[in-house]
Design a protein around this motif. Structure first.
Motif, PDB file in Angstrom:
ATOM      1  N   ILE A 106       0.848  -1.180   0.000  1.00 16.59           N
ATOM      2  CA  ILE A 106       0.000   0.000   0.000  1.00 16.59           C
ATOM      3  C   ILE A 106       0.889   1.237   0.000  1.00 16.59           C
ATOM      4  O   ILE A 106       1.976   1.243   0.585  1.00 16.59           O
ATOM      5  N   GLU A 107       0.434   2.278  -0.672  1.00 14.52           N
ATOM      6  CA  GLU A 107       1.212   3.509  -0.736  1.00 14.52           C
ATOM      7  C   GLU A 107       1.153   4.242   0.604  1.00 14.52           C
ATOM      8  O   GLU A 107       0.080   4.368   1.211  1.00 14.52           O
ATOM      9  N   THR A 108       2.308   4.709   1.060  1.00 18.96           N
ATOM     10  CA  THR A 108       2.379   5.395   2.343  1.00 18.96           C
ATOM     11  C   THR A 108       3.170   6.698   2.205  1.00 18.96           C
ATOM     12  O   THR A 108       4.015   6.842   1.326  1.00 18.96           O
ATOM     13  N   ALA A 109       2.886   7.627   3.098  1.00 12.89           N
ATOM     14  CA  ALA A 109       3.630   8.878   3.185  1.00 12.89           C
ATOM     15  C   ALA A 109       3.422   9.419   4.589  1.00 12.89           C
ATOM     16  O   ALA A 109       2.645   8.873   5.371  1.00 12.89           O
ATOM     17  N   ALA A 110       4.131  10.496   4.908  1.00 12.54           N
ATOM     18  CA  ALA A 110       3.995  11.063   6.250  1.00 12.54           C
ATOM     19  C   ALA A 110       4.099  12.574   6.211  1.00 12.54           C
ATOM     20  O   ALA A 110       4.819  13.155   5.391  1.00 12.54           O
ATOM     21  N   ALA A 111       3.360  13.208   7.094  1.00 10.94           N
ATOM     22  CA  ALA A 111       3.434  14.644   7.320  1.00 10.94           C
ATOM     23  C   ALA A 111       3.449  14.831   8.834  1.00 10.94           C
ATOM     24  O   ALA A 111       4.102  14.068   9.541  1.00 10.94           O
TER      25      ALA A 111
ATOM     26  N   LEU B 205       8.681  22.989   7.969  1.00  8.17           N
ATOM     27  CA  LEU B 205       7.451  22.299   8.336  1.00  8.17           C
ATOM     28  C   LEU B 205       7.248  21.031   7.515  1.00  8.17           C
ATOM     29  O   LEU B 205       7.571  20.982   6.330  1.00  8.17           O
ATOM     30  N   VAL B 206       6.697  20.015   8.162  1.00 14.37           N
ATOM     31  CA  VAL B 206       6.459  18.709   7.534  1.00 14.37           C
ATOM     32  C   VAL B 206       5.006  18.676   7.071  1.00 14.37           C
ATOM     33  O   VAL B 206       4.091  18.605   7.888  1.00 14.37           O
ATOM     34  N   CYS B 207       4.819  18.709   5.772  1.00 17.14           N
ATOM     35  CA  CYS B 207       3.481  18.940   5.222  1.00 17.14           C
ATOM     36  C   CYS B 207       2.915  17.744   4.468  1.00 17.14           C
ATOM     37  O   CYS B 207       3.645  16.867   4.003  1.00 17.14           O
ATOM     38  N   LEU B 208       1.603  17.763   4.330  1.00 17.85           N
ATOM     39  CA  LEU B 208       0.910  16.905   3.389  1.00 17.85           C
ATOM     40  C   LEU B 208       1.279  17.362   1.977  1.00 17.85           C
ATOM     41  O   LEU B 208       1.878  18.434   1.812  1.00 17.85           O
ATOM     42  N   PRO B 209       0.960  16.584   0.946  1.00 14.85           N
ATOM     43  CA  PRO B 209       1.325  16.975  -0.421  1.00 14.85           C
ATOM     44  C   PRO B 209       0.876  18.389  -0.781  1.00 14.85           C
ATOM     45  O   PRO B 209      -0.143  18.881  -0.287  1.00 14.85           O
ATOM     46  N   ASN B 210       1.676  19.035  -1.636  1.00 16.02           N
ATOM     47  CA  ASN B 210       1.362  20.363  -2.166  1.00 16.02           C
ATOM     48  C   ASN B 210       1.219  21.415  -1.072  1.00 16.02           C
ATOM     49  O   ASN B 210       0.346  22.294  -1.140  1.00 16.02           O
TER      50      ASN B 210
END
Length: 242
Positions: free
Chosen positions: A90-95, A110-115
């Motif tokens: 499954i695709e994963t990412a982190a903010a 800052l650690v952000c969600l996409p865009n």
């Protein structure tokens, strides 16, 4: 006379939302998953419920969880390594989910969600006095501000004008899925229903922290109740984050 055409469709998954953009499954760095086994179990369960992509958003709260970009990225990498050793794909990412208080510094990396979407929260006790200025400062730097679970701020129960003001400023609202079930109490459920009626929500997330959350989510999703309540809301999770 009974007709099959009148029978309500039972949707027992959450593929209609697709992306969970607020959850605490990165292990050992906040009040979410305590270890890697718990993290993998949460991810497996969320995928089985129908999510296509999982975004972790550990707290950054100086007093309790002094996380930073390096800690979050390293923990995500170790989690992905553990994930590869399983049959789960499954695709994963982190903010991050930022606590906006006197320690919050807009000038940080800052650690952000996409865009450049930044997820913020406030204390449940009282509104941050200069919250509008903080939002403005973030927007000037090119961030899109996402206010986490506005329905859970009890100090807004009789101050709906604050929600209107945030929407005027271009703030996105994120609903906690369990809020509409009454999990957090009647007042939270009532405020969530008001914001849904106003069509103020842009995003939704599990805000998953522990097994109790997971069990409640599973019940609401598999029973079809969650889709009945939210399936027709124009959430932009897939559009913005997939």
């Amino acid at each position: 006379m009974f007709s099959f055409f009148n029978k309500k469709t039972h949707i027992d998954h959450i593929e209609w939302l697709g992306v969970d953009m607020h959850a605490h499954w990165l292990p050992g760095i906040d009040d979410g998953a305590k270890d890697m086994a718990s993290a993998l179990n949460f991810m497996k369960s969320l995928q089985e419920l129908g999510f296509k992509k999982l975004l972790a958003t550990p707290h950054i709260f100086t007093e309790l969880y002094p996380n930073n970009k390096e800690i979050i990225e390293n923990t995500l990498e170790s989690t992905r390594t553990a994930l590869k050793a399983t049959s789960l794909h499954i695709e994963t990412a982190a903010a991050a989910e930022y606590m906006v208080n006197e320690d919050f510094d807009v000038s940080n990396d800052l650690v952000c969600l996409p865009n450049k979407h930044i997820l913020i929260e406030m204390s449940y006790i009282s509104e941050m006095p200069n919250i509008e200025q903080i939002i403005f400062n973030l927007q000037v730097k090119g961030y899109v501000v996402v206010l986490a679970h506005p329905e859970r701020y009890s100090f807004y129960q009789d101050k709906h004008q604050r929600f209107h003001r945030f929407k005027e400023m271009g703030v996105l609202f994120q609903l906690n899925l369990l809020s509409v079930s009454g999990y957090y109490g009647k007042d939270v459920k009532r405020l969530a229903e008001y914001l849904l009626q106003k069509k103020y929500y842009d995003l939704a997330g599990t805000d998953l922290h522990h097994e109790k959350h997971l069990h409640a989510l599973t019940r609401e999703i598999q029973s079809g109740r969650l889709h009945d309540k939210l399936g027709n809301v124009d959430f932009k999770n897939m559009e913005l984050f997939f």
